[in-house]
Design a protein around this motif. Structure first.
Motif, PDB file in Angstrom:
ATOM      1  N   VAL A  41       0.839  -1.206   0.000  1.00 12.16           N
ATOM      2  CA  VAL A  41       0.000   0.000   0.000  1.00 12.16           C
ATOM      3  C   VAL A  41       0.869   1.249   0.000  1.00 12.16           C
ATOM      4  CG1 VAL A  41      -1.654   1.359   1.336  1.00 12.16           C
ATOM      5  CG2 VAL A  41      -1.975  -1.109   1.130  1.00 12.16           C
ATOM      6  N   VAL A  42       1.855   1.260   0.877  1.00 17.02           N
ATOM      7  CA  VAL A  42       2.733   2.422   0.988  1.00 17.02           C
ATOM      8  C   VAL A  42       3.540   2.629  -0.289  1.00 17.02           C
ATOM      9  CG1 VAL A  42       4.711   3.389   2.239  1.00 17.02           C
ATOM     10  CG2 VAL A  42       2.874   2.237   3.497  1.00 17.02           C
ATOM     11  N   ALA A  43       4.085   1.551  -0.846  1.00 15.06           N
ATOM     12  CA  ALA A  43       4.903   1.664  -2.060  1.00 15.06           C
ATOM     13  C   ALA A  43       4.089   2.224  -3.222  1.00 15.06           C
ATOM     14  CB  ALA A  43       5.485   0.302  -2.422  1.00 15.06           C
ATOM     15  N   HIS A  44       2.870   1.720  -3.397  1.00 16.53           N
ATOM     16  CA  HIS A  44       2.032   2.194  -4.492  1.00 16.53           C
ATOM     17  C   HIS A  44       1.575   3.637  -4.251  1.00 16.53           C
ATOM     18  CE1 HIS A  44       1.631  -2.176  -5.468  1.00 16.53           C
ATOM     19  NE2 HIS A  44       1.663  -1.695  -6.695  1.00 16.53           N
ATOM     20  N   ALA A  45       1.255   3.965  -3.014  1.00 18.89           N
ATOM     21  CA  ALA A  45       0.811   5.325  -2.715  1.00 18.89           C
ATOM     22  C   ALA A  45       1.924   6.340  -2.983  1.00 18.89           C
ATOM     23  CB  ALA A  45       0.348   5.417  -1.264  1.00 18.89           C
ATOM     24  N   LYS A  46       3.136   6.012  -2.577  1.00 14.16           N
ATOM     25  CA  LYS A  46       4.256   6.927  -2.811  1.00 14.16           C
ATOM     26  C   LYS A  46       4.515   7.101  -4.308  1.00 14.16           C
ATOM     27  CE  LYS A  46       6.765   6.258   1.551  1.00 14.16           C
ATOM     28  NZ  LYS A  46       8.013   5.729   2.179  1.00 14.16           N
ATOM     29  N   ALA A  47       4.452   6.004  -5.061  1.00 17.47           N
ATOM     30  CA  ALA A  47       4.660   6.095  -6.505  1.00 17.47           C
ATOM     31  C   ALA A  47       3.562   6.925  -7.157  1.00 17.47           C
ATOM     32  CB  ALA A  47       4.706   4.699  -7.116  1.00 17.47           C
ATOM     33  N   ALA A  48       2.322   6.768  -6.681  1.00 18.55           N
ATOM     34  CA  ALA A  48       1.208   7.531  -7.245  1.00 18.55           C
ATOM     35  C   ALA A  48       1.353   9.016  -6.968  1.00 18.55           C
ATOM     36  CB  ALA A  48      -0.108   7.008  -6.670  1.00 18.55           C
ATOM     37  N   VAL A  49       1.789   9.361  -5.778  1.00 18.60           N
ATOM     38  CA  VAL A  49       2.007  10.781  -5.450  1.00 18.60           C
ATOM     39  C   VAL A  49       3.103  11.363  -6.336  1.00 18.60           C
ATOM     40  CG1 VAL A  49       2.834  12.360  -3.657  1.00 18.60           C
ATOM     41  CG2 VAL A  49       1.151  10.592  -3.091  1.00 18.60           C
ATOM     42  N   GLU A 101       5.838  -6.477  11.749  1.00 15.54           N
ATOM     43  CA  GLU A 101       6.553  -6.899  10.538  1.00 15.54           C
ATOM     44  C   GLU A 101       6.602  -5.755   9.517  1.00 15.54           C
ATOM     45  OE1 GLU A 101       7.841  -9.937   9.190  1.00 15.54           O
ATOM     46  OE2 GLU A 101       7.880 -10.826  11.183  1.00 15.54           O
ATOM     47  N   PHE A 102       5.513  -5.025   9.397  1.00 14.89           N
ATOM     48  CA  PHE A 102       5.440  -3.884   8.481  1.00 14.89           C
ATOM     49  C   PHE A 102       6.473  -2.829   8.871  1.00 14.89           C
ATOM     50  CE2 PHE A 102       3.565   0.443   8.363  1.00 14.89           C
ATOM     51  CZ  PHE A 102       3.690   0.700   6.999  1.00 14.89           C
ATOM     52  N   GLN A 103       6.562  -2.526  10.151  1.00 12.20           N
ATOM     53  CA  GLN A 103       7.541  -1.534  10.606  1.00 12.20           C
ATOM     54  C   GLN A 103       8.966  -1.992  10.322  1.00 12.20           C
ATOM     55  OE1 GLN A 103       6.057  -1.145  14.727  1.00 12.20           O
ATOM     56  NE2 GLN A 103       5.647   1.001  14.275  1.00 12.20           N
ATOM     57  N   MET A 104       9.206  -3.291  10.448  1.00 15.88           N
ATOM     58  CA  MET A 104      10.525  -3.831  10.123  1.00 15.88           C
ATOM     59  C   MET A 104      10.844  -3.622   8.644  1.00 15.88           C
ATOM     60  SD  MET A 104      12.076  -6.644   8.522  1.00 15.88           S
ATOM     61  CE  MET A 104      10.750  -7.842   8.473  1.00 15.88           C
ATOM     62  N   ILE A 105       9.866  -3.886   7.786  1.00 15.06           N
ATOM     63  CA  ILE A 105      10.078  -3.701   6.353  1.00 15.06           C
ATOM     64  C   ILE A 105      10.333  -2.236   6.029  1.00 15.06           C
ATOM     65  CG2 ILE A 105       8.936  -3.822   4.098  1.00 15.06           C
ATOM     66  CD1 ILE A 105       7.484  -6.333   5.119  1.00 15.06           C
ATOM     67  N   GLU A 106       9.543  -1.356   6.601  1.00 12.87           N
ATOM     68  CA  GLU A 106       9.700   0.074   6.316  1.00 12.87           C
ATOM     69  C   GLU A 106      11.032   0.599   6.859  1.00 12.87           C
ATOM     70  OE1 GLU A 106       7.553   2.019   4.376  1.00 12.87           O
ATOM     71  OE2 GLU A 106       6.946  -0.049   3.958  1.00 12.87           O
ATOM     72  N   ALA A 107      11.505   0.044   7.970  1.00 11.41           N
ATOM     73  CA  ALA A 107      12.803   0.460   8.525  1.00 11.41           C
ATOM     74  C   ALA A 107      13.948   0.083   7.591  1.00 11.41           C
ATOM     75  CB  ALA A 107      13.007  -0.181   9.898  1.00 11.41           C
ATOM     76  N   GLU A 108      13.723  -0.914   6.727  1.00  8.64           N
ATOM     77  CA  GLU A 108      14.743  -1.322   5.756  1.00  8.64           C
ATOM     78  C   GLU A 108      14.704  -0.475   4.488  1.00  8.64           C
ATOM     79  OE1 GLU A 108      17.117  -3.579   6.077  1.00  8.64           O
ATOM     80  OE2 GLU A 108      16.527  -4.078   8.125  1.00  8.64           O
ATOM     81  N   GLY A 109      13.788   0.500   4.456  1.00  6.21           N
ATOM     82  CA  GLY A 109      13.677   1.357   3.282  1.00  6.21           C
ATOM     83  C   GLY A 109      12.456   1.081   2.442  1.00  6.21           C
ATOM     84  N   GLY A 110      11.563   0.214   2.926  1.00  6.43           N
ATOM     85  CA  GLY A 110      10.352  -0.098   2.187  1.00  6.43           C
ATOM     86  C   GLY A 110      10.396  -1.482   1.577  1.00  6.43           C
ATOM     87  N   LEU A 111       9.296  -1.849   0.936  1.00  9.84           N
ATOM     88  CA  LEU A 111       9.123  -3.210   0.443  1.00  9.84           C
ATOM     89  C   LEU A 111      10.153  -3.592  -0.614  1.00  9.84           C
ATOM     90  CD1 LEU A 111       7.448  -5.772   0.566  1.00  9.84           C
ATOM     91  CD2 LEU A 111       5.819  -4.734  -1.031  1.00  9.84           C
ATOM     92  N   VAL A 112      10.401  -2.713  -1.558  1.00 10.10           N
ATOM     93  CA  VAL A 112      11.336  -3.027  -2.640  1.00 10.10           C
ATOM     94  C   VAL A 112      12.741  -3.246  -2.091  1.00 10.10           C
ATOM     95  CG1 VAL A 112      12.463  -2.113  -4.701  1.00 10.10           C
ATOM     96  CG2 VAL A 112       9.987  -1.875  -4.424  1.00 10.10           C
ATOM     97  N   GLU A 113      13.200  -2.347  -1.234  1.00  8.15           N
ATOM     98  CA  GLU A 113      14.545  -2.489  -0.669  1.00  8.15           C
ATOM     99  C   GLU A 113      14.654  -3.718   0.222  1.00  8.15           C
ATOM    100  OE1 GLU A 113      17.224  -0.775  -1.491  1.00  8.15           O
ATOM    101  OE2 GLU A 113      15.916   0.205  -2.974  1.00  8.15           O
ATOM    102  N   ALA A 114      13.579  -4.035   0.943  1.00 10.15           N
ATOM    103  CA  ALA A 114      13.606  -5.219   1.809  1.00 10.15           C
ATOM    104  C   ALA A 114      13.670  -6.503   0.981  1.00 10.15           C
ATOM    105  CB  ALA A 114      12.378  -5.237   2.707  1.00 10.15           C
TER     106      ALA A 114
END
Length: 459
Positions: A215-223, A371-384
């Motif tokens: 959700v976050v990755a797509h929202a950021k790309a859309a913005v 788990e979501f916070q862990m992924i975002e701390a790594e820079g987001g889904l793509v970077e994780a």
């Protein structure tokens, strides 16, 4: 006549007596997320009530009964689509080579009123091209209910790579959404799917986290493509899996609504979650497909009671090939029975008030958020994904399930227990799944079937 209600202490004393030499802790169970399932839940154990219903019904029905039609021949797909829509389905999701261009897609959708029956796409990494084709077929109708379902991250994760960089694919999907948003105000654009984590053997919390990060990755790309955060979130559908473990599946759907609420608060936007659930393929058996009918019924039950907005059930033969007309009919009728005969949608959030299910919902939401916070701390889904942060965690969850099946702690009816020695075959249509081309840049989240290892032994 009333019966005395035992206190937790009285229950514990009675349970200890019944267990004899076994400790009461033996009744507890730890899952792949290290969450405990206790033997007793009650108001006295501190369970907080949760109410997480679907926001609205679908054209007078509790949920959108969506049928999956896979195919390469436009005329055959068209026949299947019209048959399903005329016999109880409310919408359709298409997959196959008919999505390659507007000409075959137009023939596949001939006779379908896009203003009445939503049409969704499952085009993988080619989602933007399929979205453009569907936009052409819709001919600019502002009331067309298009569900583009672009999800480049899941396609990248499953293949471990893509023709371009995943960032380019995300940007292309976002720009495609921005281009069509004005012409199609009733369309949705992104599928923030967590199913790729589930189908690779992941836990419930891992699937929830993957979906939330998507959700976050797509929202950021859309913005970045010029859309507002509100438009991006309202144009996003969350995709989850449901399987035969219906309590966990329905709690997972409810937990996703809690996570979505936290995400929208963080974005300072008010938008209701739209959750599409599909039946799990990792739960299916291939050698003996008939017990899959029961598994799919349980999965449909979970989606309905859990409050999913859209439910998609596979055909019972999908482990060995594409569903034929009979398998699609069974999938469609299963939902019709759940909806119109069992009346599962007559109550908003029927799981609310169950101490166990409320506790399980909150546990999964909190574990998924962690788990979501862990992924975002790594820079987001793509970077994780690129950094192989997610893949080993999913591998551990998968290994735990495989070990339980191997040592008998868990069973698959018809596969590891009560095996039919003389199974009846069921027809399927041949499937030719094209692999995603491109350079592999990370370990893929390849789909599995837990029954496969045991079916090889049976022969």
């Amino acid at each position: 006549m009333s019966f005395p209600i035992p206190t937790p202490l009285e229950w514990r004393e009675a349970a200890q007596k019944a267990l004899k030499d076994r400790p009461i802790e033996s009744l507890m169970h730890l899952d792949a997320d290290q969450l405990a399932t206790r033997p007793l839940y009650a108001g006295a154990t501190g369970v907080q009530p949760i109410f997480a219903p679907r926001p609205s019904d679908s054209e007078g029905r509790a949920w959108d009964l969506r049928t999956l039609v896979e195919g390469d021949d436009p005329e055959a797909v068209n026949e299947a689509v019209l048959t399903d829509l005329e016999n109880g389905a409310a919408s359709v999701v298409l997959k196959g080579r008919v999505l390659a261009d507007s000409a075959p897609l137009g023939r596949a959708l001939e006779g379908v009123a896009l203003e009445l029956a939503p049409v969704a796409l499952d085009a993988g990494i080619d989602g933007p091209d399929a979205a453009n084709a569907l936009a052409v077929v819709a001919k600019g109708s502002p009331r067309a209910k298009l569900r583009f379902h672009m999800d480049p991250v899941s396609a990248f994760a499953e293949a471990g790579g893509a023709p371009r960089s995943v960032e380019e694919h995300l940007s292309l999907a976002a720009n495609t959404a921005a281009r069509h948003a004005g012409a199609y105000p009733e369309a949705s654009f992104f599928m923030a799917g967590g199913r790729v984590a589930h189908e690779a053997g992941g836990s419930a919390a891992q699937e929830l986290a993957f979906a939330a990060s998507s959700v976050v990755a797509h929202a950021k790309a859309a913005v970045d493509a010029g859309m507002s955060v509100e438009a991006a979130l309202k144009g996003t559908v969350v995709g989850l899996s449901v399987d035969a473990e219906y309590f966990d599946s329905l709690a997972k759907v409810r937990a996703m609504r809690l996570i979505w609420a936290a995400l929208t608060r963080a974005f300072e936007v008010q938008a209701s979650a739209v959750i599409e659930v599909r039946s799990s393929r990792r739960m299916l058996s291939a050698r003996d497909p008939w017990p899959n009918l029961l598994r799919l019924t349980a999965a449909g039950f979970a989606g309905a009671v859990g409050g999913a907005d859209v439910v998609v059930l596979d055909g019972f033969t999908r482990a060995t090939g594409r569903s034929d007309a009979f398998a699609r009919r069974q999938a469609r009728n299963t939902q019709l029975v759940l909806m119109e005969e069992a009346h599962l949608g007559r109550v908003d959030d029927p799981a609310a008030g169950s101490w166990y299910l409320d506790a399980r919902t909150r546990d999964l939401a909190e574990a998924g958020w962690a788990e979501f916070q862990m992924i975002e701390a790594e820079g987001g889904l793509v970077e994780a994904l690129k950094g192989s942060v997610i893949q080993p965690r999913i591998a551990r969850a998968r290994a735990q399930r495989e070990a339980a099946l191997k040592n008998g702690a868990a069973q698959i009816i018809g596969v590891t227990k009560y095996v039919d020695p003389e199974v009846r075959p069921a027809p399927v249509e041949a499937v030719d799944e094209a692999a995603v081309a491109g350079v592999r840049v990370c370990e893929p989240l390849s789909p599995i079937r837990f029954a496969a290892a045991f079916e090889e032994v049976i022969g």
